[in-house]
Design a protein around this motif. Sequence first.
Motif, PDB file in Angstrom:
ATOM      1  N   ASN A  97       1.666 -10.203  -4.578  1.00 25.48           N
ATOM      2  CA  ASN A  97       0.970  -9.305  -3.644  1.00 25.48           C
ATOM      3  C   ASN A  97       0.217  -8.212  -4.397  1.00 25.48           C
ATOM      4  OD1 ASN A  97       0.173  -8.487  -1.084  1.00 25.48           O
ATOM      5  ND2 ASN A  97       1.936  -7.170  -0.792  1.00 25.48           N
ATOM      6  N   ALA A  98      -0.413  -8.600  -5.510  1.00 24.86           N
ATOM      7  CA  ALA A  98      -1.077  -7.632  -6.377  1.00 24.86           C
ATOM      8  C   ALA A  98      -2.541  -7.999  -6.608  1.00 24.86           C
ATOM      9  CB  ALA A  98      -0.341  -7.555  -7.715  1.00 24.86           C
ATOM     10  N   GLU A  99      -3.284  -6.990  -7.023  1.00 24.78           N
ATOM     11  CA  GLU A  99      -4.707  -7.133  -7.326  1.00 24.78           C
ATOM     12  C   GLU A  99      -4.995  -6.319  -8.583  1.00 24.78           C
ATOM     13  OE1 GLU A  99      -8.668  -5.216  -5.298  1.00 24.78           O
ATOM     14  OE2 GLU A  99      -7.164  -6.058  -3.948  1.00 24.78           O
ATOM     15  N   LEU A 100      -5.816  -6.887  -9.464  1.00 22.41           N
ATOM     16  CA  LEU A 100      -6.216  -6.151 -10.659  1.00 22.41           C
ATOM     17  C   LEU A 100      -7.210  -5.065 -10.291  1.00 22.41           C
ATOM     18  CD1 LEU A 100      -6.619  -8.984 -13.299  1.00 22.41           C
ATOM     19  CD2 LEU A 100      -5.011  -7.074 -13.399  1.00 22.41           C
ATOM     20  N   LEU A 101      -7.055  -3.922 -10.897  1.00 22.21           N
ATOM     21  CA  LEU A 101      -7.960  -2.799 -10.703  1.00 22.21           C
ATOM     22  C   LEU A 101      -8.772  -2.675 -11.995  1.00 22.21           C
ATOM     23  CD1 LEU A 101      -8.259  -0.800  -8.334  1.00 22.21           C
ATOM     24  CD2 LEU A 101      -6.807   0.769  -9.603  1.00 22.21           C
ATOM     25  N   ARG A 102     -10.060  -2.936 -11.892  1.00 22.19           N
ATOM     26  CA  ARG A 102     -10.938  -2.946 -13.081  1.00 22.19           C
ATOM     27  C   ARG A 102     -11.952  -1.813 -12.987  1.00 22.19           C
ATOM     28  NH1 ARG A 102      -8.681  -6.695 -16.522  1.00 22.19           N
ATOM     29  NH2 ARG A 102      -8.657  -8.764 -15.643  1.00 22.19           N
ATOM     30  N   GLY A 103     -12.601  -1.554 -14.091  1.00 25.90           N
ATOM     31  CA  GLY A 103     -13.659  -0.557 -14.097  1.00 25.90           C
ATOM     32  C   GLY A 103     -13.146   0.824 -14.428  1.00 25.90           C
ATOM     33  N   ASP A 104     -13.943   1.818 -14.077  1.00 23.22           N
ATOM     34  CA  ASP A 104     -13.613   3.203 -14.354  1.00 23.22           C
ATOM     35  C   ASP A 104     -12.357   3.617 -13.584  1.00 23.22           C
ATOM     36  OD1 ASP A 104     -14.094   6.269 -13.340  1.00 23.22           O
ATOM     37  OD2 ASP A 104     -14.782   5.961 -15.414  1.00 23.22           O
ATOM     38  N   LEU A 105     -11.339   4.073 -14.309  1.00 19.47           N
ATOM     39  CA  LEU A 105     -10.056   4.403 -13.688  1.00 19.47           C
ATOM     40  C   LEU A 105     -10.200   5.489 -12.639  1.00 19.47           C
ATOM     41  CD1 LEU A 105      -6.990   4.029 -13.519  1.00 19.47           C
ATOM     42  CD2 LEU A 105      -6.777   5.700 -15.395  1.00 19.47           C
ATOM     43  N   ARG A 106     -10.891   6.577 -12.969  1.00 21.34           N
ATOM     44  CA  ARG A 106     -11.049   7.680 -12.020  1.00 21.34           C
ATOM     45  C   ARG A 106     -11.706   7.191 -10.729  1.00 21.34           C
ATOM     46  NH1 ARG A 106     -11.338  13.218 -12.574  1.00 21.34           N
ATOM     47  NH2 ARG A 106     -11.532  13.084 -14.831  1.00 21.34           N
ATOM     48  N   GLU A 107     -12.807   6.477 -10.852  1.00 18.64           N
ATOM     49  CA  GLU A 107     -13.527   5.992  -9.666  1.00 18.64           C
ATOM     50  C   GLU A 107     -12.686   5.011  -8.866  1.00 18.64           C
ATOM     51  OE1 GLU A 107     -17.336   4.454 -10.833  1.00 18.64           O
ATOM     52  OE2 GLU A 107     -17.918   6.339 -11.796  1.00 18.64           O
ATOM     53  N   SER A 108     -11.988   4.109  -9.557  1.00 15.17           N
ATOM     54  CA  SER A 108     -11.161   3.119  -8.861  1.00 15.17           C
ATOM     55  C   SER A 108     -10.034   3.769  -8.078  1.00 15.17           C
ATOM     56  CB  SER A 108     -10.580   2.123  -9.867  1.00 15.17           C
ATOM     57  OG  SER A 108     -11.594   1.402 -10.516  1.00 15.17           O
ATOM     58  N   VAL A 109      -9.354   4.742  -8.693  1.00 15.28           N
ATOM     59  CA  VAL A 109      -8.242   5.412  -8.024  1.00 15.28           C
ATOM     60  C   VAL A 109      -8.756   6.295  -6.888  1.00 15.28           C
ATOM     61  CG1 VAL A 109      -6.353   7.072  -8.329  1.00 15.28           C
ATOM     62  CG2 VAL A 109      -6.701   5.239  -9.999  1.00 15.28           C
ATOM     63  N   GLN A 110      -9.853   6.982  -7.097  1.00 17.63           N
ATOM     64  CA  GLN A 110     -10.419   7.795  -6.016  1.00 17.63           C
ATOM     65  C   GLN A 110     -10.810   6.916  -4.832  1.00 17.63           C
ATOM     66  OE1 GLN A 110     -13.424   9.941  -8.288  1.00 17.63           O
ATOM     67  NE2 GLN A 110     -12.161  11.804  -8.268  1.00 17.63           N
ATOM     68  N   ALA A 111     -11.333   5.721  -5.097  1.00 16.57           N
ATOM     69  CA  ALA A 111     -11.680   4.798  -4.004  1.00 16.57           C
ATOM     70  C   ALA A 111     -10.425   4.376  -3.243  1.00 16.57           C
ATOM     71  CB  ALA A 111     -12.422   3.577  -4.555  1.00 16.57           C
ATOM     72  N   LEU A 112      -9.335   4.095  -3.960  1.00 17.32           N
ATOM     73  CA  LEU A 112      -8.074   3.745  -3.296  1.00 17.32           C
ATOM     74  C   LEU A 112      -7.571   4.897  -2.438  1.00 17.32           C
ATOM     75  CD1 LEU A 112      -5.971   1.906  -6.043  1.00 17.32           C
ATOM     76  CD2 LEU A 112      -7.006   0.909  -3.998  1.00 17.32           C
ATOM     77  N   LYS A 113      -7.686   6.109  -2.967  1.00 19.57           N
ATOM     78  CA  LYS A 113      -7.212   7.275  -2.226  1.00 19.57           C
ATOM     79  C   LYS A 113      -8.043   7.512  -0.955  1.00 19.57           C
ATOM     80  CE  LYS A 113      -5.931  10.968  -4.476  1.00 19.57           C
ATOM     81  NZ  LYS A 113      -5.797  12.109  -5.382  1.00 19.57           N
ATOM     82  N   ARG A 114      -9.307   7.148  -0.983  1.00 18.35           N
ATOM     83  CA  ARG A 114     -10.168   7.351   0.196  1.00 18.35           C
ATOM     84  C   ARG A 114      -9.872   6.372   1.323  1.00 18.35           C
ATOM     85  NH1 ARG A 114     -14.069   8.537  -3.822  1.00 18.35           N
ATOM     86  NH2 ARG A 114     -14.850   6.394  -3.798  1.00 18.35           N
ATOM     87  N   GLU A 115      -9.193   5.285   1.033  1.00 17.53           N
ATOM     88  CA  GLU A 115      -8.849   4.325   2.082  1.00 17.53           C
ATOM     89  C   GLU A 115      -7.836   4.957   3.032  1.00 17.53           C
ATOM     90  OE1 GLU A 115      -7.501   0.706   0.279  1.00 17.53           O
ATOM     91  OE2 GLU A 115      -9.384   0.425  -0.821  1.00 17.53           O
ATOM     92  N   PRO A 116      -7.874   4.567   4.306  1.00 17.12           N
ATOM     93  CA  PRO A 116      -6.899   5.117   5.254  1.00 17.12           C
ATOM     94  C   PRO A 116      -5.492   4.612   4.930  1.00 17.12           C
ATOM     95  CG  PRO A 116      -8.198   3.386   6.295  1.00 17.12           C
ATOM     96  CD  PRO A 116      -8.790   3.608   4.932  1.00 17.12           C
ATOM     97  N   GLY A 117      -4.510   5.422   5.276  1.00 15.69           N
ATOM     98  CA  GLY A 117      -3.136   4.995   5.083  1.00 15.69           C
ATOM     99  C   GLY A 117      -2.204   6.146   4.774  1.00 15.69           C
ATOM    100  N   LYS A 118      -0.948   5.775   4.480  1.00 17.48           N
ATOM    101  CA  LYS A 118       0.110   6.756   4.263  1.00 17.48           C
ATOM    102  C   LYS A 118       0.146   7.308   2.852  1.00 17.48           C
ATOM    103  CE  LYS A 118       3.233   3.789   5.614  1.00 17.48           C
ATOM    104  NZ  LYS A 118       4.514   3.167   5.920  1.00 17.48           N
ATOM    105  N   GLY A 119      -0.216   6.517   1.874  1.00 17.87           N
ATOM    106  CA  GLY A 119      -0.158   7.000   0.506  1.00 17.87           C
ATOM    107  C   GLY A 119      -0.045   5.876  -0.499  1.00 17.87           C
ATOM    108  N   ILE A 120      -0.117   6.270  -1.757  1.00 13.97           N
ATOM    109  CA  ILE A 120      -0.019   5.359  -2.887  1.00 13.97           C
ATOM    110  C   ILE A 120       1.044   5.926  -3.824  1.00 13.97           C
ATOM    111  CG2 ILE A 120      -1.270   4.281  -4.806  1.00 13.97           C
ATOM    112  CD1 ILE A 120      -3.878   5.188  -3.272  1.00 13.97           C
ATOM    113  N   PHE A 121       1.932   5.065  -4.303  1.00 20.00           N
ATOM    114  CA  PHE A 121       2.912   5.475  -5.302  1.00 20.00           C
ATOM    115  C   PHE A 121       2.515   4.898  -6.641  1.00 20.00           C
ATOM    116  CE2 PHE A 121       6.048   7.184  -2.396  1.00 20.00           C
ATOM    117  CZ  PHE A 121       6.685   8.110  -3.205  1.00 20.00           C
ATOM    118  N   VAL A 122       2.583   5.714  -7.676  1.00 25.46           N
ATOM    119  CA  VAL A 122       2.324   5.259  -9.037  1.00 25.46           C
ATOM    120  C   VAL A 122       3.618   5.344  -9.811  1.00 25.46           C
ATOM    121  CG1 VAL A 122       1.541   7.543  -9.842  1.00 25.46           C
ATOM    122  CG2 VAL A 122       0.818   5.483 -11.068  1.00 25.46           C
ATOM    123  N   GLY A 123       3.841   4.343 -10.653  1.00 26.28           N
ATOM    124  CA  GLY A 123       5.033   4.336 -11.478  1.00 26.28           C
ATOM    125  C   GLY A 123       4.664   4.134 -12.933  1.00 26.28           C
ATOM    126  N   GLY A 124       5.635   4.360 -13.790  1.00 23.17           N
ATOM    127  CA  GLY A 124       5.424   4.153 -15.205  1.00 23.17           C
ATOM    128  C   GLY A 124       5.274   5.453 -15.961  1.00 23.17           C
TER     129      GLY A 124
END
Length: 186
Positions: A97-124
């Motif tokens: 249930n995963a997808e690779l996130l490619r490209g500029d990290l800042r832009e990719s993560v900001q795009a994920l954050k702009r999507e509607p929803g409850k939140g994103i958890f990061v680990g590691g």
Amino acid sequence: MRPLRYSINITLDGCCDHRAGMADEELHQHHARNLAQADALLFGRVTYQMMEDAWREPAETGVVPEWAEPWVMPFVHTIHAARKYVVSSTLDHVDWNAELLRGDLRESVQALKREPGKGIFVGGVTLPFALAEMGLIDEYEFVVQPRIAGHGPTLFAGLSKYVDLKLVGRHELGSGALALRYVPKG
């Protein structure tokens, strides 16, 4: 905007080696509740592969790990079902249930954050370091284990600037671990 939350177990001396913690039923329940507050998980390659090896649904692999107590299964089900994004320049594909996130990290993560929803958890460790450098983490949770490891990696070693935090929540677990939640000041 979906908040990006970071949660990690650490020892009293700051070690973040996952083998130095003290996982018990209450800690797994705590982390399962955290994961249930998110629409997605964000991992680097190393953490993704470690989590997949440890937590992939036994029904899918056909193998229930020998160490898996019955109380671990709600956490297993929660993490298995979660949508996952993997930051990697070396992996060609992912599943679970995963997808690779490619490209500029800042832009990719900001795009994920702009999507509607409850939140994103990061680990590691490595990926959260990069995200903290960019000011993209909205909430930090440190589950401080009542143990002194005396070795191992520590969090955010080499960070280029201070990240001032404000305590917004605390919860003591029966083991004596403290879950401390912070948000960046300002």
